[in-house]
Design a protein around this motif. Structure first.
Motif, PDB file in Angstrom:
ATOM      1  N   VAL A   1       0.823  -1.208   0.000  1.00 42.92           N
ATOM      2  CA  VAL A   1       0.000   0.000   0.000  1.00 42.92           C
ATOM      3  C   VAL A   1       0.859   1.260   0.000  1.00 42.92           C
ATOM      4  CG1 VAL A   1      -1.727   1.307   1.276  1.00 42.92           C
ATOM      5  CG2 VAL A   1      -1.924  -1.179   1.101  1.00 42.92           C
ATOM      6  N   SER A   2       1.855   1.306   0.871  1.00 48.70           N
ATOM      7  CA  SER A   2       2.732   2.482   0.952  1.00 48.70           C
ATOM      8  C   SER A   2       4.014   2.311   0.160  1.00 48.70           C
ATOM      9  CB  SER A   2       3.067   2.782   2.420  1.00 48.70           C
ATOM     10  OG  SER A   2       1.902   3.093   3.140  1.00 48.70           O
ATOM     11  N   GLY A   3       4.163   1.159  -0.487  1.00 46.85           N
ATOM     12  CA  GLY A   3       5.363   0.903  -1.276  1.00 46.85           C
ATOM     13  C   GLY A   3       6.275  -0.076  -0.574  1.00 46.85           C
ATOM     14  N   ILE A   4       6.440  -1.246  -1.152  1.00 48.54           N
ATOM     15  CA  ILE A   4       7.266  -2.286  -0.556  1.00 48.54           C
ATOM     16  C   ILE A   4       8.734  -2.029  -0.892  1.00 48.54           C
ATOM     17  CG2 ILE A   4       7.021  -3.820  -2.551  1.00 48.54           C
ATOM     18  CD1 ILE A   4       6.973  -6.178  -0.579  1.00 48.54           C
ATOM     19  N   SER A   5       9.621  -2.353   0.023  1.00 50.36           N
ATOM     20  CA  SER A   5      11.046  -2.148  -0.221  1.00 50.36           C
ATOM     21  C   SER A   5      11.553  -3.156  -1.253  1.00 50.36           C
ATOM     22  CB  SER A   5      11.841  -2.309   1.076  1.00 50.36           C
ATOM     23  OG  SER A   5      11.811  -3.654   1.520  1.00 50.36           O
ATOM     24  N   SER A   6      12.631  -2.814  -1.920  1.00 47.17           N
ATOM     25  CA  SER A   6      13.205  -3.704  -2.933  1.00 47.17           C
ATOM     26  C   SER A   6      13.657  -5.019  -2.318  1.00 47.17           C
ATOM     27  CB  SER A   6      14.392  -3.016  -3.617  1.00 47.17           C
ATOM     28  OG  SER A   6      13.980  -1.849  -4.270  1.00 47.17           O
ATOM     29  N   LYS A   7      14.194  -4.948  -1.093  1.00 44.42           N
ATOM     30  CA  LYS A   7      14.670  -6.159  -0.435  1.00 44.42           C
ATOM     31  C   LYS A   7      13.515  -7.102  -0.125  1.00 44.42           C
ATOM     32  CE  LYS A   7      17.317  -7.797   3.570  1.00 44.42           C
ATOM     33  NZ  LYS A   7      18.046  -7.388   4.805  1.00 44.42           N
ATOM     34  N   ALA A   8      12.424  -6.547   0.424  1.00 44.65           N
ATOM     35  CA  ALA A   8      11.267  -7.379   0.764  1.00 44.65           C
ATOM     36  C   ALA A   8      10.640  -7.979  -0.485  1.00 44.65           C
ATOM     37  CB  ALA A   8      10.239  -6.557   1.534  1.00 44.65           C
ATOM     38  N   TYR A   9      10.540  -7.176  -1.537  1.00 46.61           N
ATOM     39  CA  TYR A   9       9.968  -7.695  -2.781  1.00 46.61           C
ATOM     40  C   TYR A   9      10.848  -8.792  -3.372  1.00 46.61           C
ATOM     41  CZ  TYR A   9       7.907  -7.896  -7.410  1.00 46.61           C
ATOM     42  OH  TYR A   9       7.308  -8.333  -8.565  1.00 46.61           O
ATOM     43  N   GLY A  10      12.158  -8.608  -3.281  1.00 46.07           N
ATOM     44  CA  GLY A  10      13.073  -9.617  -3.798  1.00 46.07           C
ATOM     45  C   GLY A  10      12.928 -10.944  -3.078  1.00 46.07           C
ATOM     46  N   LEU A  11      12.697 -10.896  -1.764  1.00 42.45           N
ATOM     47  CA  LEU A  11      12.500 -12.131  -1.004  1.00 42.45           C
ATOM     48  C   LEU A  11      11.243 -12.867  -1.457  1.00 42.45           C
ATOM     49  CD1 LEU A  11      13.439 -10.888   2.591  1.00 42.45           C
ATOM     50  CD2 LEU A  11      14.769 -12.430   1.143  1.00 42.45           C
ATOM     51  N   LEU A  12      10.171 -12.128  -1.713  1.00 41.50           N
ATOM     52  CA  LEU A  12       8.932 -12.740  -2.194  1.00 41.50           C
ATOM     53  C   LEU A  12       9.106 -13.300  -3.605  1.00 41.50           C
ATOM     54  CD1 LEU A  12       6.330 -10.083  -0.972  1.00 41.50           C
ATOM     55  CD2 LEU A  12       6.634 -12.384  -0.066  1.00 41.50           C
ATOM     56  N   ARG A  13       9.785 -12.542  -4.433  1.00 39.92           N
ATOM     57  CA  ARG A  13       9.950 -12.938  -5.844  1.00 39.92           C
ATOM     58  C   ARG A  13      10.827 -14.169  -5.994  1.00 39.92           C
ATOM     59  NH1 ARG A  13      13.362  -8.723  -8.022  1.00 39.92           N
ATOM     60  NH2 ARG A  13      14.931 -10.062  -7.037  1.00 39.92           N
ATOM     61  N   ASP A  14      11.842 -14.294  -5.170  1.00 38.62           N
ATOM     62  CA  ASP A  14      12.837 -15.349  -5.359  1.00 38.62           C
ATOM     63  C   ASP A  14      12.547 -16.624  -4.565  1.00 38.62           C
ATOM     64  OD1 ASP A  14      14.165 -13.552  -6.997  1.00 38.62           O
ATOM     65  OD2 ASP A  14      15.467 -12.829  -5.387  1.00 38.62           O
ATOM     66  N   TYR A  15      11.555 -16.604  -3.697  1.00 40.55           N
ATOM     67  CA  TYR A  15      11.236 -17.801  -2.918  1.00 40.55           C
ATOM     68  C   TYR A  15      10.707 -18.880  -3.863  1.00 40.55           C
ATOM     69  CZ  TYR A  15       9.088 -20.743   0.696  1.00 40.55           C
ATOM     70  OH  TYR A  15       8.740 -21.799   1.504  1.00 40.55           O
ATOM     71  N   GLU A  16      11.229 -20.104  -3.739  1.00 43.70           N
ATOM     72  CA  GLU A  16      10.925 -21.151  -4.713  1.00 43.70           C
ATOM     73  C   GLU A  16       9.453 -21.544  -4.748  1.00 43.70           C
ATOM     74  OE1 GLU A  16      12.802 -24.878  -4.058  1.00 43.70           O
ATOM     75  OE2 GLU A  16      12.144 -25.079  -1.981  1.00 43.70           O
ATOM     76  N   ARG A  17       8.702 -21.256  -3.692  1.00 42.61           N
ATOM     77  CA  ARG A  17       7.279 -21.616  -3.680  1.00 42.61           C
ATOM     78  C   ARG A  17       6.385 -20.514  -4.225  1.00 42.61           C
ATOM     79  NH1 ARG A  17       6.410 -26.051   1.128  1.00 42.61           N
ATOM     80  NH2 ARG A  17       8.463 -27.001   0.908  1.00 42.61           N
ATOM     81  N   LEU A  18       6.997 -19.456  -4.717  1.00 44.51           N
ATOM     82  CA  LEU A  18       6.334 -18.412  -5.507  1.00 44.51           C
ATOM     83  C   LEU A  18       5.083 -17.846  -4.841  1.00 44.51           C
ATOM     84  CD1 LEU A  18       6.652 -20.096  -9.028  1.00 44.51           C
ATOM     85  CD2 LEU A  18       8.197 -18.437  -7.963  1.00 44.51           C
ATOM     86  N   PRO A  19       5.222 -17.135  -3.737  1.00 42.39           N
ATOM     87  CA  PRO A  19       4.036 -16.577  -3.067  1.00 42.39           C
ATOM     88  C   PRO A  19       3.311 -15.511  -3.875  1.00 42.39           C
ATOM     89  CG  PRO A  19       6.067 -15.778  -2.058  1.00 42.39           C
ATOM     90  CD  PRO A  19       6.465 -16.863  -2.998  1.00 42.39           C
ATOM     91  N   LEU A  20       3.971 -14.885  -4.832  1.00 38.19           N
ATOM     92  CA  LEU A  20       3.318 -13.854  -5.635  1.00 38.19           C
ATOM     93  C   LEU A  20       2.450 -14.441  -6.748  1.00 38.19           C
ATOM     94  CD1 LEU A  20       6.261 -11.292  -5.988  1.00 38.19           C
ATOM     95  CD2 LEU A  20       4.314 -11.176  -4.423  1.00 38.19           C
ATOM     96  N   LEU A  21       2.586 -15.730  -7.025  1.00 34.31           N
ATOM     97  CA  LEU A  21       1.841 -16.370  -8.111  1.00 34.31           C
ATOM     98  C   LEU A  21       0.493 -16.883  -7.608  1.00 34.31           C
ATOM     99  CD1 LEU A  21       1.717 -17.548 -11.024  1.00 34.31           C
ATOM    100  CD2 LEU A  21       2.815 -19.598 -10.096  1.00 34.31           C
ATOM    101  N   ASP A  22      -0.564 -16.556  -8.335  1.00 34.64           N
ATOM    102  CA  ASP A  22      -1.892 -17.079  -8.014  1.00 34.64           C
ATOM    103  C   ASP A  22      -2.004 -18.489  -8.579  1.00 34.64           C
ATOM    104  OD1 ASP A  22      -4.544 -17.708  -7.673  1.00 34.64           O
ATOM    105  OD2 ASP A  22      -5.299 -15.767  -8.326  1.00 34.64           O
ATOM    106  N   LYS A  23      -1.952 -19.473  -7.718  1.00 36.59           N
ATOM    107  CA  LYS A  23      -1.935 -20.867  -8.160  1.00 36.59           C
ATOM    108  C   LYS A  23      -3.328 -21.416  -8.452  1.00 36.59           C
ATOM    109  CE  LYS A  23       2.366 -21.595  -5.650  1.00 36.59           C
ATOM    110  NZ  LYS A  23       2.431 -20.255  -5.063  1.00 36.59           N
ATOM    111  N   CYS A  24      -4.349 -20.588  -8.274  1.00 39.51           N
ATOM    112  CA  CYS A  24      -5.707 -21.019  -8.618  1.00 39.51           C
ATOM    113  C   CYS A  24      -6.031 -20.753 -10.081  1.00 39.51           C
ATOM    114  CB  CYS A  24      -6.728 -20.314  -7.737  1.00 39.51           C
ATOM    115  SG  CYS A  24      -6.674 -20.819  -6.011  1.00 39.51           S
ATOM    116  N   ILE A  25      -5.540 -19.648 -10.623  1.00 34.79           N
ATOM    117  CA  ILE A  25      -5.851 -19.315 -12.019  1.00 34.79           C
ATOM    118  C   ILE A  25      -4.605 -19.036 -12.853  1.00 34.79           C
ATOM    119  CG2 ILE A  25      -8.124 -18.392 -11.436  1.00 34.79           C
ATOM    120  CD1 ILE A  25      -6.953 -15.576 -11.775  1.00 34.79           C
ATOM    121  N   GLY A  26      -3.501 -18.648 -12.219  1.00 32.00           N
ATOM    122  CA  GLY A  26      -2.324 -18.218 -12.958  1.00 32.00           C
ATOM    123  C   GLY A  26      -1.294 -19.294 -13.175  1.00 32.00           C
TER     124      GLY A  26
END
Length: 671
Positions: free
Chosen positions: A307-332
């Motif tokens: 909402v207020s802007g995620i830090s690059s470090k925090a976003y990188g942790l989400l993006r690089d985690y092998e279980r892909l938390p940013l991916l919608d596994k129901c439709i995407g």
């Protein structure tokens, strides 16, 4: 006498020149006074109103007020996405002569680090001249009060009390609801393209406190949720300092429309809980209306971070985690459906005229050409009818039947598509659906130019939901909803109401092209999976809710080739190489109302890992349903098989099907 005459004549001449100059200068002065008087008369009498208005405009300024964003609620009125107060300090670049001096003045009240100072200057330089820039956001009340005390004495600085988005359930809804974020240059270009004129761009879009939808429902219904900006009228002096606020000139902001969803917050939260640290997705829907009550993807993330802007470090942790938390596994994301696909294959056999009572002897493997295709049960299942094959998830039965003239890849594909697989639901409200693949001979011709011919060995893979077949969790849930419904090609949807307007996306569903008798046969097989003591999900999918039973189908989908692999067990191998676990079901079995699909990514087995999750999610949906509560309180029926039931290990029906995902043509005999 002569000299006197000459001198007298010179004096007279000089007096004449002086008189002419005086007259000329007087005329110029008189003309100037006349022109000045005329101009003053014009300014006072003719244009006085105009300049009074300009003077008032310099005296009074308008500051935009971002509108409260509409709330997003679940089907029971529970707020999923709402707003909370937020205090900010803004600076107007156009009203500041020396930005460094202004920031120094603010620093006396709100100390700034060097990095923060640089970030503020960068934002100011990148913003448009007449757009405010945030110096500090989300202040606590103490800091806000201190800044508010001195802000009126600093030209160009204003304090703002707005509302900021808050997601009350954290990660439970993060993929389906999405999140809001600061407007980007790309977003502004899209807004310009929509209006066709940059001059018509809504100025509230440039306000630092304004947010737009970036994903999910927030993005799909952004215009409805936005609302209309308001404004407050303030009086300033010649130096730009705020003197007073004119309450009579204030225009309140209009809140955005509320959006009511078909989702149930408690069921959604329960789905996230039962997944724990596992990765995958779960979808639950009403088989008659298409309302989606649960659509949860795991692992998830906290949308409040964006909402207020995620830090690059925090976003990188989400993006690089092998279980892909940013991916919608129901439709995407799409997965091989494994043995859950066998219900569609069996229905295709029936529609092709195959007798469901015909028996196939399973000895543990099936020889085709120069290859042996193993069943998941090493010793074999023995004689199998269609009912038995669904209950026991017998691979050999489907291997044996799939290449008959009555069946084949085209009929299987036609049946699967009619049930909702390989399909993008056009009226589904959020973007990001993956179509998946339901292969037939035409698909092979177009997708594989070097080998366009369909080989019979490929049908063996397709018949048990492997090979080229891929589907999404939403498609699997729709597929089972249509099986359970038996009459209509129900389609899923998420939104019940926008503002005060009820949303009815479908008036009439298309009729299903299947025989009721054939649907009854495959449904009976699914009932046996969960309720017959020898069914593959008997131990892990029984509901224990009065006389309500669930009908299901387990599945395990391999993600690697098992050719020349001696140990096909999933233990002790990297997570990414483990098989997917799947389970699909409907309940109540005797009068269906809900369908569910659960995919556990690299979950190793449908019976052991997916079925228990589906059971817990379905149980809560049934417990909350007033129509089901009367049945739940009835005594449990006595199960004659339970006392004599042998101990059954908590394993999948599918130890993985031992097939190549894409079999080599060399290993497949020509057609």
């Amino acid at each position: 006498m002569a000299e006197t005459s000459i001198i007298f004549s010179d004096v007279n001449e000089r007096q004449g020149v002086f008189s002419r100059r005086v007259f000329l200068m007087g005329g110029v002065v008189a003309f100037g006074l006349f022109a000045l008087t005329g101009r003053l008369a014009q300014l006072q009498l003719i244009e006085g109103g105009k300049y009074r208005r300009l003077s008032s405009a310099n005296q009074f300024n308008y500051r935009l007020i971002p509108p409260p964003r509409g709330q997003i609620l679940d089907r029971n009125g529970v707020v999923i996405a709402g707003n909370r107060p937020s205090f900010s300090v803004l600076v107007m670049r156009s009203q500041v002569k020396d930005i460094d001096e202004t920031l120094d003045q603010i620093a006396y009240v709100l100390p700034q680090t060097l990095l923060r100072r640089r970030a503020i200057l960068r934002d100011i330089n990148q913003s448009r001249r007449f757009a405010p820039t945030a110096i500090a956001t989300d202040l606590n009340w103490e800091d806000f009060a201190k800044v508010n005390l001195y802000a009126s004495t600093i030209p160009g600085v204003d304090v703002s009390m707005d509302e900021v988005r808050v997601y009350h359930y954290g990660g439970a809804f993060s993929h389906v609801i999405g999140y809001v974020g600061k407007i980007s240059d790309k977003d502004l270009k899209a807004e310009n393209a929509a209006t066709g004129d940059e001059e018509q761009l809504d100025p509230i879009l440039l306000h630092p406190g304004f947010r737009i939808g970036k994903q999910g429902i927030e993005k799909a219904f952004d215009k409805d949720l936005r609302g209309v900006a308001g404004a407050r009228k303030i009086e300033v002096n010649a130096t730009g300092n705020i003197i007073a606020e004119d309450s009579d000139g204030m225009r309140p902001a209009t809140p955005g429309e509320d959006v009511v969803l078909t989702l149930d917050a408690e069921i959604q939260q329960r789905a996230l809980e039962v997944f724990g640290e596992d990765s995958g997705g779960a979808v639950l829907m009403n088989i008659h209306t298409g309302e989606v009550l649960c659509m949860m993807s795991a692992p998830s993330f906290d949308p409040n971070l964006f909402v207020s802007g995620i830090s690059s470090k925090a976003y990188g942790l989400l993006r690089d985690y092998e279980r892909l938390p940013l991916l919608d596994k129901c439709i995407g994301s799409t997965y091989a459906p494994g043995s859950t696909f066998k219900v569609a294959t069996a229905l295709a056999f029936l529609e092709g005229g195959i007798n469901p009572e015909e028996r196939v002897v399973c000895s543990g493997s099936y020889r085709y050409g120069n290859r042996s295709f193993a069943c998941h049960k090493r010793g074999g299942h023995g004689p199998q009818t269609m009912h038995d094959a669904i209950k026991n998830s017998c691979d050999v039965y489907f291997y044996h039947m799939c290449n008959r003239a009555e069946a084949g890849p085209d009929r299987i594909a036609q049946t699967a598509r009619a049930l909702g697989m390989g399909h993008v639901f056009e009226n589904f409200e959020i973007a990001g659906q993956k179509r998946g693949t339901i292969p037939d001979r035409e698909y092979k011709r177009t997708a594989f130019k070097n080998d366009p011919k369909w080989h019979p060995g490929e049908t063996l893979s397709v018949a048990i939901g492997q090979g080229y077949v891929t589907t999404s969790a939403l498609q699997l849930c729709t597929y089972i909803a249509r099986i359970a419904n038996g009459q209509k090609a129900v389609e899923p949807y998420l939104v019940k109401k926008i503002g005060e307007v009820e949303k009815v996306p479908f008036k009439d569903f298309k009729d299903l092209p299947f025989s009721r008798a054939h649907l009854d046969i495959v449904r009976a097989g699914m009932v046996a999976v969960s309720n017959d003591v020898t069914g593959t999900a008997y131990r892990n999918s029984r509901l224990n809710l009065g006389n309500i039973e669930m009908a299901g189908k387990t599945g395990t989908a391999q993600v690697r080739s098992y050719d020349k692999v001696t140990n096909r067990r999933n233990e002790g191998i990297p997570w990414k190489l483990r098989d997917h676990g799947l389970f699909v079901a409907f309940a109540p079995a005797d009068n269906p109302k809900y369908a569910i699909a659960v995919i556990v990514q690299h979950g190793m087995g449908g019976s052991m890992f997916a079925a228990p999750k589906a059971r817990e999610i379905m149980k809560l949906a049934l417990i909350k349903d007033p129509e089901m509560q009367a049945r739940i309180i009835q005594p449990m029926p006595v199960d004659p098989n339970l006392a004599n039931a042998p101990d059954q290990p908590l394993t999948s029906d599918a130890a993985p099907e031992p097939l190549d995902i894409n079999p080599s043509p060399d290993a497949i005999p020509p057609q």
